[in-house]
Design a protein around this motif. Structure first.
Motif, mmCIF file in Angstrom:
data_model
loop_
_atom_site.group_PDB
_atom_site.id
_atom_site.type_symbol
_atom_site.label_atom_id
_atom_site.label_comp_id
_atom_site.label_asym_id
_atom_site.label_seq_id
_atom_site.Cartn_x
_atom_site.Cartn_y
_atom_site.Cartn_z
ATOM 1 N N ASP A 124 0.632 -1.205 -0.049
ATOM 2 C CA ASP A 124 0.076 0.065 0.132
ATOM 3 C C ASP A 124 0.810 1.233 0.003
ATOM 4 N N TYR A 125 0.387 2.230 -0.751
ATOM 5 C CA TYR A 125 1.247 3.646 -0.900
ATOM 6 C C TYR A 125 0.677 4.177 0.412
ATOM 7 N N ARG A 126 1.409 4.728 1.244
ATOM 8 C CA ARG A 126 0.952 5.385 2.458
ATOM 9 C C ARG A 126 1.782 7.076 2.330
ATOM 10 N N SER A 127 0.935 7.647 3.322
ATOM 11 C CA SER A 127 1.500 9.054 3.637
ATOM 12 C C SER A 127 0.905 9.251 5.040
ATOM 13 N N PRO B 186 -0.563 12.446 6.577
ATOM 14 C CA PRO B 186 -1.154 13.506 6.665
ATOM 15 C C PRO B 186 -1.322 14.573 7.744
ATOM 16 N N ALA C 61 0.835 20.443 6.803
ATOM 17 C CA ALA C 61 1.807 20.379 5.859
ATOM 18 C C ALA C 61 1.682 20.988 4.650
ATOM 19 N N SER D 200 5.819 12.480 5.583
ATOM 20 C CA SER D 200 4.757 13.400 5.648
ATOM 21 C C SER D 200 4.532 14.517 4.423
ATOM 22 N N VAL D 201 5.643 14.459 3.795
ATOM 23 C CA VAL D 201 5.768 15.305 2.527
ATOM 24 C C VAL D 201 5.093 14.535 1.290
ATOM 25 N N THR D 202 5.569 13.304 1.249
ATOM 26 C CA THR D 202 5.287 12.601 -0.136
ATOM 27 C C THR D 202 4.649 11.193 0.076
ATOM 28 N N THR D 203 4.388 10.495 -0.725
ATOM 29 C CA THR D 203 3.767 9.361 -0.385
ATOM 30 C C THR D 203 4.817 8.150 -0.567
#
Lengths: 358, 411, 295
Positions: C117-120, C122, C126, C210-213
């Motif tokens: 899974d792609y995560r971030s 948020p 930010a 926190s800035v990208t996935t």
């Protein structure tokens, strides 16, 4: 350096048959010619066996074994510049992709036959290596590795950005049937033979280099480049020639790969993982030897395939663990380990660890 | 002496080689994938590598198909009931490995293949399928280019790539009040996304919208700031992203950072996936996405019922998670093969191939009917919008769940 | 004009993130002559740790930098002490292969544990931006990450020059044999360095998360850009990675404006090759580090 115990267990009683065999295994200046002849003989037998193997395999297995041969060729080619000369090129896959795309472009846009395209691709790869080697072969160690890596990555990006020529990210397809096709597709069996011949040529070149004066020059450069230069070796010429030769072989294999795949996308022919695999194969097999790349390539390629088929999730994890263990316990490679063991009678793997650890 | 030995060796090798290069054993016997009351399907999927997430979603769809079909007694083929068995192999997201795996399936006599994820891997597999006389049900390779090569043995259950952007543009044209006038495209540079963009640009121009920008970014980029900075001064009403998940999230996130505020975002592939809304949080609100399937899609079949039934079955099997179109298209591919085998009354690949070509059935996924190059052009794509953190179908209006909110982008 | 200015500012911020990711990589290469191919995996581990903490207790990812760094320090120390130290005296590419195997292990382990899974991570603040005069937007999240990069680089510099442990690290990097003769335990110092680099990587991961996935497949990309930043900036200096990252970020931003967007990577690698051909020690590196083959 391990000390050689000079007792009869290793040197053998002179004059007896056991002593002669041990002398042969150990290698003395007198039996060098015989050792080389035996080496070529074994190589020939392996080659014949590989041809014969084809009749025993089903189509899908033929394809898998063709890939193994491809890696044998690639590993043997890398061994020339990375193993003998000690200049670890981390952009070797760049030549692979260059050969592949040159072939594809010639066949698609100029309708040139495959064989001529492969020849041209080989020359292109060699010329490119000579060109790029002129500034980069001055670098050493990790810097050379990173620079060549940068060249390979840059090549891939250039290919992606010339969509009219290479199809860009959408890929390029070589027509393989019908009136458009310059050469009909060789078939899985045909490619088996082609990759086998390319691998044999690469290993043979390695073999010739190993025993020739050029090979000694390369090994001299590896051990101490300044001393080699002081001895009169033209290091620039030797390095550039080897680099170009290694690139030519890699480019030819890339050309065959392109025709086999028929559709090329830029990511795989320039994939840095292919280079790393080449390095793993050569190092685990024994870098700077003739049989090393062959053994390493067969073991790693076959092992990777076996793992992938039998451990569907987690095969890469197991491969990583196996590589770590192999590197820690046999860092000099299998062939060197075996020849050391034959010479000194020491089989302990822990000795390796003790020798190299901090 | 060395040269002579070498020359003699080479000659000997060539002679022997000429004699022994008589080829391999060929196939390991074809058509035997019924063995013991089973209908064996081969699936080469990206279980690791850059497409691992999407490969996992596809695998779930295949697994659900297998469980449901076997739970109902299996596929009736020529008087016998056969249980589905799907064998998976990992193509590590690489097209050449996918091709090799299809060859290996062929070796084992597995002629009926379920497609991998992604247009590149599907294209590589399709070439091999054609050569080996196998049959493939394509679940996730939408690029039209695959079907322009004269292949006759690959059948795509999903709508083709040229519909992805065009359907969203049509939806905006139909439902957005006041109608927007300018549109900009941000596209990844892989084959599928480029096909989507080209078709989208044509559709937009045909509908009278002005295309003010067409920017390309590297495939898989997480930084699309250069494209957005170039688009910003042109103030487009609509920004369309022909992208995948990583770029899709980056577009919305970085647009907010850079102060690019169109009236609405519309993206392919990314918005219907759960990761999209999770990664963006509140910023995902109002983003449109094109989808191959929603739980309101019309049509039903005897195995899975209606779209709503499918969603319920999925939720039960996967811990209450919501089905999304990557799962559904995979199940539909498996369904197509099962229906074709049933219609053909046999598992012989040529008979199954002909049955697929003649297939004309309704299903939970919509209509399954292929044109003469193997694409499913009768099925229409839908458009969803993220509302309340979930994708809600908004177009076509007869299968919509809610009204489209326009302007959609958070101000 | 404002477009160009915006691109430059954004490029500088992006460059600081490159530098943040690369600083640990550069440290290990400079001191131990080890190219750590698993560096990207360490960054990802930091990101996943911050993600899990955020999910479990709602910890802000920029605060999550501290526990991620601490955990990664322990892991890095153990890996070096128990594994990498075993091959330090071997031919130069053995360590490369070891870290390659480690990378395979870690990335696929993360794939199994965390799925693809792609995560971030948020956070509400930010994505907001501070708007400077001239219509230039400065995103808050990236600004904090950039500040972190500068802070860590300055902190590392101070540590290496003003504390005994830091000087021990420097000394061992210059000449291992002489350092040992001075009574420095090279095994411990190497492990310390690797642990420190892993900690820096973990901190970078938490900030980047926190800035990208991110997903396990991104490890290779992080390592590759660390390479470029470290080489551009040069080894033997603690601020080399930051400098290299800044140059890379700005080059990419300008390239993205003047050329089609897909050439951005070509610009990065082209710059790398040119700099290596012309000035191998990079912009701020010491020539000694460029010419040595063995430590």
């Amino acid at each position: 350096m391990t000390d050689v115990k000079t007792d009869e267990r290793t040197t053998g009683t002179p004059g007896t048959r056991a002593g002669a065999v041990r002398a042969l295994l150990r290698g003395t200046p007198e039996n060098a010619g015989l050792r080389q002849a035996i080496g070529w003989g074994i190589g020939l037998l392996v080659l014949i066996g590989a041809f014969g193997l084809q009749t025993q395999l089903y189509t899908g297995q033929v394809r898998t074994v063709s890939t193994v041969f491809m890696f044998v060729g690639l590993a043997a080619a890398w061994n020339l510049i990375g193993g003998y000369t000690g200049y670890a090129c981390f952009g070797q896959v760049g030549f692979f992709g260059l050969g592949a795309y040159s072939t594809a472009i010639l066949m698609v846009h100029a309708h040139v036959s495959f064989w001529l395209s492969m020849a041209v691709a080989t020359v292109i790869a060699a010329l490119f290596a000579a060109l790029v080697g002129w500034p980069l072969l001055r670098l050493k160690g990790h810097y050379f590795a990173v620079a060549t890596l940068g060249v390979a990555e840059a090549l891939r990006e250039v290919v992606i950005n010339l969509p009219k020529l290479t199809g860009g990210g959408a890929g390029i397809t070589i027509p393989t049937f019908g009136p458009d096709a310059p050469t009909p597709w060789l078939g899985n069996d045909g490619f088996y033979v082609l990759f086998l011949i390319l691998a044999a040529v690469a290993v043979a070149v390695g073999g010739v280099v190993a025993v020739s004066r050029g090979g000694y020059a390369l090994r001299g450069i590896h051990q101490d480049e300044d001393a080699a230069a002081a001895m009169g070796v033209n290091t620039t010429r030797a390095k550039t020639l080897t680099f170009a030769g290694s690139a030519a072989l890699t480019g030819a294999i890339g050309a065959a790969y392109a025709f086999q795949q028929t559709t090329l996308f830029p990511v795989r022919p320039f994939d840095v993982n292919i280079t790393v695999l080449m390095v793993v194969m050569v190092v685990l097999g024994g870098s700077g030897t003739v049989a090393g790349p062959v053994i390493g390539a067969v073991a790693v390629a076959y092992g990777q395939e076996w793992l992938r088929q039998h451990i569907t999730t987690g095969h890469a994890l197991v491969l990583g663990a196996v590589i770590i263990l192999a590197v820690v316990f046999m860092p000099q490679g299998f062939v060197n380990y075996a020849s050391d063991a034959a010479r000194t009678g020491r089989l302990s793997l822990l000795d390796n660890v003790r020798r190299y650890r901090l | 002496m060395r040269t002579r030995t070498l020359a003699g060796a080479v000659v000997a090798a060539l002679v022997l080689a000429g004699g022994s290069a008589c080829g391999s054993k060929g196939d390991a016997g074809g058509g035997s994938d019924t063995g013991n009351g089973k209908l064996i399907l081969g699936a080469s999927l990206s279980l690791t590598g850059s497409l691992a997430k999407e490969g996992a979603l596809t695998k779930e769809g295949y697994q659900l198909c297998q469980d449901v079909v076997n739970g109902k007694g299996g596929v009736p083929v020529g008087g016998k009931k056969l249980n589905l068995e799907i064998q998976y192999q990992d193509d590590t997201s690489k097209p050449d490995t996918a091709g090799q795996l299809v060859d290996q399936f062929n070796d084992k006599g597995i002629k009926l293949i379920l497609g991998p994820y992604g247009s590149a891997t599907t294209e590589a597999a399709a070439a091999v399928i054609e050569r080996n006389g196998q049959v493939m049900a394509d679940a996730a390779g939408a690029d039209d280019k695959i079907f322009q090569k004269g292949y006759r043995r690959t059948f795509a259950v999903l709508s083709p790539a040229n519909q992805y952007a065009a359907s969203m543009i049509q939806a905006i044209y139909d439902l957005a009040q006041p109608r927007p006038t300018t549109i900009a495209f941000v596209s990844a540079d892989d084959g599928f996304s480029k096909t989507v963009t080209k078709a989208g640009v044509k559709k937009a121009t045909d509908m009278g919208l002005t295309v003010v920008g067409e920017e390309y970014v590297p495939n898989g980029a997480t930084d699309v700031s250069s494209a957005l900075t170039k688009i910003k001064p042109k103030n487009p009403d609509v920004i369309i992203g022909s992208v995948h998940l990583a770029e899709g999230v980056a577009i919305v996130k970085q647009a907010k950072e850079l102060g690019v505020v169109p009236k609405i975002f519309a993206e392919t592939v990314a918005p219907p996936t759960p990761d999209f809304a999770q990664s963006l949080g509140a910023a995902a609100e109002g983003v449109l996405g094109s989808t191959q399937w929603t739980d309101k899609t019309a049509g039903s079949d005897k195995w899975f019922g209606s779209a709503k039934d499918y969603a319920a079955t999925f939720a039960k099997m996967f811990n209450g998670r919501e089905a999304e179109y990557h799962n559904a298209e995979a199940t539909a591919a498996c369904l197509a093969l099962a229906l074709a085998a049933e219609k053909a009354g046999s598992t012989d690949p040529n008979k199954v191939r002909d049955a697929l070509a003649a297939l004309d059935e309704q299903s939970f996924f919509g209509p399954l009917k292929f044109n003469d190059v193997g694409q499913n052009v009768t099925k229409k794509m839908g458009v969803i919008q993220i509302q309340g953190g979930k994708p809600v179908p908004v177009w076509p209006t007869d299968s919509a769940g809610a009204q489209m909110k326009y302007p959609g982008a958070a101000a | 004009m404002s477009q160009f200015l915006q691109a430059t500012v954004y490029g500088l911020l992006q460059g600081c993130i490159f530098g943040l990711v690369a600083v640990g990589f550069s440290l290990v290469w400079g001191v131990m002559n080890v190219v750590n191919l698993a560096h990207g995996a360490f960054v990802l581990m930091g990101a996943y740790m911050a993600f899990e903490l955020n999910q479990a207790v709602g910890l802000d990812p920029f605060l999550g930098v501290l526990p991620a760094a601490a955990a990664m320090f322990a892991i890095g120390y153990l890996i070096q002490r128990g594994l990498v130290n075993l091959v330090v005296n071997a031919p130069i590419f053995i360590t490369l292969l070891l870290t390659f195997g480690l990378e395979l292990l870690l990335v696929n382990g993360m794939l199994i544990v965390f799925t693809a899974d792609y995560r971030s991570i948020p956070t509400d603040y930010a994505a907001h931006s501070i708007t400077l005069p001239g219509e230039v937007h400065v995103p808050v999240g990236r600004l904090i990450a950039a500040a972190l990069a500068v802070a860590l680089t300055v902190g590392l510099s101070w540590f290496v020059r003003r504390t005994r442990t830091g000087m021990a690290i420097l000394a061992t990097g210059m000449d291992r044999g002489a350092a040992r003769l001075m009574g420095i335990s090279a095994r411990h110092v190497y492990a310390l360095t690797f642990g420190l680099a892993a900690a820096l990587a973990g901190a970078a991961g938490a900030a980047v998360g926190s800035v990208t996935t991110f997903s396990p497949a991104d490890a290779g990309r992080f390592t590759l850009f660390s390479f470029v930043a470290a080489v551009l900036g040069g080894l033997g200096n603690t601020y080399g990675a930051l400098l290299g990252g800044l140059v890379l970020g700005v080059f990419q931003a300008w390239g993205g404006q003047l050329l089609p967007g897909t050439l951005v990577n070509a610009v990065a690698f082209g710059a790398l090759v040119v700099i290596l051909a012309v000035r191998p020690q990079g912009l701020a590196g010491r020539a000694f580090y460029a010419s040595r083959v063995e430590v």
